[in-house]
Enzyme design. Sequence first.
Site, PDB file in Angstrom:
ATOM      1  N   GLU A  73      -0.696  -2.310  10.805  1.00  0.00           N
ATOM      2  CA  GLU A  73      -2.018  -3.003  10.998  1.00  0.00           C
ATOM      3  C   GLU A  73      -2.076  -3.955  11.983  1.00  0.00           C
ATOM      4  OE1 GLU A  73      -3.148  -4.467   7.269  1.00  0.00           O
ATOM      5  OE2 GLU A  73      -2.700  -2.609   5.962  1.00  0.00           O
ATOM      6  N   LEU A 100      -7.810   7.242  -3.862  1.00  0.00           N
ATOM      7  CA  LEU A 100      -6.966   6.865  -2.678  1.00  0.00           C
ATOM      8  C   LEU A 100      -5.672   6.049  -3.080  1.00  0.00           C
ATOM      9  CD1 LEU A 100      -7.286   6.175   0.739  1.00  0.00           C
ATOM     10  CD2 LEU A 100      -7.205   3.975  -0.168  1.00  0.00           C
ATOM     11  N   ARG A 152      -8.569 -11.225  -7.439  1.00  0.00           N
ATOM     12  CA  ARG A 152      -9.568 -10.277  -6.845  1.00  0.00           C
ATOM     13  C   ARG A 152     -10.778  -9.916  -7.319  1.00  0.00           C
ATOM     14  NH1 ARG A 152      -4.441  -5.678  -5.926  1.00  0.00           N
ATOM     15  NH2 ARG A 152      -3.679  -6.732  -4.300  1.00  0.00           N
ATOM     16  N   THR A 185       2.102  -1.305   1.644  1.00  0.00           N
ATOM     17  CA  THR A 185       3.360  -0.588   1.728  1.00  0.00           C
ATOM     18  C   THR A 185       4.547  -1.622   2.352  1.00  0.00           C
ATOM     19  OG1 THR A 185       2.143   1.434   2.432  1.00  0.00           O
ATOM     20  CG2 THR A 185       4.067   1.573   3.219  1.00  0.00           C
ATOM     21  N   HIS A 208       6.269  -3.082  -0.410  1.00  0.00           N
ATOM     22  CA  HIS A 208       7.401  -1.945  -1.079  1.00  0.00           C
ATOM     23  C   HIS A 208       8.456  -1.946  -0.171  1.00  0.00           C
ATOM     24  CE1 HIS A 208       4.745  -0.517  -4.271  1.00  0.00           C
ATOM     25  NE2 HIS A 208       3.772  -0.515  -3.242  1.00  0.00           N
ATOM     26  N   CYS A 214      -3.255  20.748  11.926  1.00  0.00           N
ATOM     27  CA  CYS A 214      -3.645  19.998  13.167  1.00  0.00           C
ATOM     28  C   CYS A 214      -4.533  21.040  13.724  1.00  0.00           C
ATOM     29  CB  CYS A 214      -2.370  19.753  14.061  1.00  0.00           C
ATOM     30  SG  CYS A 214      -1.653  18.557  13.591  1.00  0.00           S
TER      31      CYS A 214
END
Lengths: 351, 351, 351, 351
Positions: free
Chosen positions: B68, B266, B204, B44, B47, B103
């Site tokens: 992170e 995902l 990868r 992200t 991006h 929530c």
Amino acid sequence: MPSTMKALRKTHAAKGLAIETVPVPTIGPADVLVRVKATSICGTDLHIYGWDRWSQGRIKPPVTLGHEFCGVVERVGEEVTAVKPGDFVSAEMHVNCGHCHQCRLGEAHICQNLKIIGIDQDGAFAEFVKIPASNIWKLDAAIPEHYAAILDPLGNAVHTVLAGAIAGQTVLVTGCGPIGLMSIAVAKACGSSTVFATETNEHRRALAKPMGADLVLNPASEDAVAKILQATGGTGVDVLLEMSGNPTAIQQGFKALRAGGRASLLGIPTENVPLDLVQDVIFKGATVQGIYGRRMYSTWVQMTALLKAGRVNLEPLFGERMALDNFESAFAKLQTGLAGKILMFPDGMPK
Amino acid sequence: MPSTMKALRKTHAAKGLAIETVPVPTIGPADVLVRVKATSICGTDLHIYGWDRWSQGRIKPPVTLGHEFCGVVERVGEEVTAVKPGDFVSAEMHVNCGHCHQCRLGEAHICQNLKIIGIDQDGAFAEFVKIPASNIWKLDAAIPEHYAAILDPLGNAVHTVLAGAIAGQTVLVTGCGPIGLMSIAVAKACGSSTVFATETNEHRRALAKPMGADLVLNPASEDAVAKILQATGGTGVDVLLEMSGNPTAIQQGFKALRAGGRASLLGIPTENVPLDLVQDVIFKGATVQGIYGRRMYSTWVQMTALLKAGRVNLEPLFGERMALDNFESAFAKLQTGLAGKILMFPDGMPK
Amino acid sequence: MPSTMKALRKTHAAKGLAIETVPVPTIGPADVLVRVKATSICGTDLHIYGWDRWSQGRIKPPVTLGHEFCGVVERVGEEVTAVKPGDFVSAEMHVNCGHCHQCRLGEAHICQNLKIIGIDQDGAFAEFVKIPASNIWKLDAAIPEHYAAILDPLGNAVHTVLAGAIAGQTVLVTGCGPIGLMSIAVAKACGSSTVFATETNEHRRALAKPMGADLVLNPASEDAVAKILQATGGTGVDVLLEMSGNPTAIQQGFKALRAGGRASLLGIPTENVPLDLVQDVIFKGATVQGIYGRRMYSTWVQMTALLKAGRVNLEPLFGERMALDNFESAFAKLQTGLAGKILMFPDGMPK
Amino acid sequence: MPSTMKALRKTHAAKGLAIETVPVPTIGPADVLVRVKATSICGTDLHIYGWDRWSQGRIKPPVTLGHEFCGVVERVGEEVTAVKPGDFVSAEMHVNCGHCHQCRLGEAHICQNLKIIGIDQDGAFAEFVKIPASNIWKLDAAIPEHYAAILDPLGNAVHTVLAGAIAGQTVLVTGCGPIGLMSIAVAKACGSSTVFATETNEHRRALAKPMGADLVLNPASEDAVAKILQATGGTGVDVLLEMSGNPTAIQQGFKALRAGGRASLLGIPTENVPLDLVQDVIFKGATVQGIYGRRMYSTWVQMTALLKAGRVNLEPLFGERMALDNFESAFAKLQTGLAGKILMFPDGMPK
């Protein structure tokens, strides 16, 4: 006991069906012969009548159609102990192999070697039908004959509704054909709160409220998604029961589904459906379930319990009743989309 | 305690990032100020660096990036009791509202009003970061710093793998970016049997076996679906973990999934994906799950337990380590697709 | 706005309660002050009145009792956004810590540091009560005030009934106190088939049918287990909802449970219960669940949905209504076991 | 093909067993005749040898014992398609009726009419054994013969461990007999974090660490509950796997279980067990599961997958190997509690 019987069959690889006289089936040691009391016509039977592409690839004429029925046990093979002559029964018409990976996992409804009675072998549009004993479902006398004749599609509805939590859930049923309509009744009986239904066909839409829907929308003339979002405070529904197979309805259904919701898909689209996986599934943390057939046999247990308890009213669904001989009239009526479930009686009309 | 700090920020609505000196965040009564020890770069962030369409719609410059990280508690607000200065911590960077429908249902990860630290407000590519106390995750000293810096994506992997049964299951991971690779390791640690991995990028793909994959396939040069079906006796895999967001990989993944299997999605496709819903979902009785973020906080509990028990080896994932000042080099390297997880140190390189 | 108010309190470590005039609670930034409209008396309040062993160990006088209530928001702290003055509300009176293992796992109802308003701190038998904003439950105007006053025990019933599958299930409710009776109504609303109820108290037993039970048995005068087994074809019930806390009822409940069934235990025995684990749990492959409180807040969501949909009729439960000042009469009545839920009104009787 | 064979049998209603020469079983159309390669002795066999109260009520001599075995298909009935002569197999020895409520629900392991081969009819302590085709389990050649001989108890362990979440869970195994020890290995293979084990027998306790336990406690000489609570920060374990059947161990296990935890009970107590249902089950919101047999056949699928993947090391379990003729020595050794799983070979010792 006669040696021949009347049967409604696909006799040639072409449009149409025909009544023929054929031998009464002989049964093996683990089979049950059932005298058919009432049958009902499935949408699949219409496809086979019309000889569409799917039918051409699957059906091997001659074959007797019919997989929705009830009847009375006439004779049982020597190994059969679960039922006896005179028992009132229906049957699961999907026959599983018993030894593939899915069968071993208790997922017999998605057996790799599934055969369907009335599609792959002779079915119940006849005076008698042969059923493996494992597939026979003995019925409580409390269940009326016209309900007993449509346990196959009712089981589809029960399987779909109970594939996840339903009590206290808001629900959207997209598509109000017979299984969609039954799903409304089943969802309400199982404690769902608001049930929304969408359908473009006016005749079917008119049945949704009698079956229990709270808000019925026509997506051809109103913004159904916007109305559902508004009615749910912008959140969307907890559960989508997709019964139409229509790509637009599927896409709208996903838009109306809340984040974290469940989408259970039973309707069969005829082409690939472009899905906005990111917004409608991934970011929503949604769960999408493919639903096929009935769980063998927990769906039958659930369905029987709901019916015995008198919790599911299916009366609005039923349309005309006819002798099997009048099948052309029944199929014609169904093709207009204006009929409910039509019952056919191999014996002639009940008095 | 300094009053200003170094931070890597999106300063203008344009490509690129810049190091700036900004005030150390002031904290409220329920906040925690964390001194950042190590951070890692997410896809992200790439991006946002590149200022793609999604970034232009979402990011409001100026804002400090970074979601992170790990660090040490520097200061806590007066209402905070769960951590104290000196504690080694990371944090869930998705901040939920606490009162929307989701929530209230315990589905905070799909909160209707979610804000992300490092996207919607100042993040961890800085010497200090402000975190609500509810989002702080206190770390066991047994967890090494470089692992602690990548709990956010590891949590994505754990969330995906443990979204259904995994022990004794055959698994296909489509896409071997960092989260796909972590998923392989997590699946093996949790008892999956054969793990298949597909990836077109050679660098990868080379990491998949060291992370635990049993059979690694290149769908650009071989018929991956056929090989997986063959290796599973024609049945297909029990579980698909879709980590690529690539429409072809998604379609192939569904073809390789067994009837009754689970597909957990995902990866983020950038366009609608045409799905063969009939063959791949409905007739298969498959379950498809959208996976977003990490469950708050059961995923963190599971992840911590797996790490503490030493069951997940992430070492093959790590690439270079750099001072935050060298961010241009780090981003350039990642854009080549040849890097693992690159750690950046706001403090300068650890000695 | 007055500065003092009337409250029903445990003033000393001894039997009895007393009305006192105390300051209206002051609220913090995340609190809500509620003007109490109606309250109801729980069995726990009777124990505290009587000052039994449990009360002596738990209650620290002086404290205002009362944890079943509804009211109108009077004032909110500065951080509160979810409700505003004038909103019609009830509240979850179990206050969780937010950071223990269970809270982090989304199991706040079994928080390791749980405090109960009305037990551990001042409750709702008063003109005003202070509630943390996170615990406030905003009510739909469609929910009548007398139902709103008993959401706490109704939530116990909903939590118990929906702790597993219920649609199409046969159910045994052992013990027809208020929560047992509510469980009958909830189970029927959620699609259970036959509901059996056992109760030795004649007054309570008489309420079981009006609440929806199909077969009501008096285990003091008939062999309830034998009758249930007979009515289920020897199989036993799918679900046991244990609401009595009586060791004999618990043992009988297990004997009436089918192999593979679910036993959900909410009633509180006062001593150890000797269980035939081999025959009743292990060989049966049964699942036994301890049920405590209400899930926070999915139970509240479900309960609200069931009430809004008009699916649960609680009218037979309600007994007398009194002003709070007449509390002695209310407690005396309840001790006879002949009363339903008694509502008390701090404001005096509604006109 | 011989017409008679050697078999180890209960010949009279008295203590002891005897080798007899009996006819090789004749098989029906749906049966499989297996040439037994290796068998193992279960605790149940010891009870039958000793002719305890349970045996006297259940066993009808003469009958051949033995329900843990592997072998090679010798002959198949005419309807059998799933295996053929030469296939390496084991079998589920619990034979279900197929038509009771539990069988219809997919819970065949708790069939109301269950028969056990080796208990209720002739078993595998013989040169040949007859098995219904539905119960045969074809084995992958990758599974070694000594593992294949003990799939029955390994299946008990797999069933228990996988009856709920296990990845990332702390686990307490109470009782380190063979199934307890296998449970340790299975739990670790499936991603459990800390595994605690308790056992009073020194020989068995010594095997717990080699099987994978992290902390092994002797409840006869130390406060095991206190140590487990301390090691889990006062929270207790997520999962209790009760393998002892000992009332004190059961009670301690519940005290060591966290609120919200799972207790799976497989061990068979010989008397009623007084449980503190309030503190240990109800207030804890615990889930208690009775575990019996193996799920048919999902446990077999899981077990096979775990073994094929090489994830479960059972080597420490195995003790001596003997010819079937030396059964007296094997049974004597097991009665001392100092033996692991003893393998017996009907054919004589393998070369």
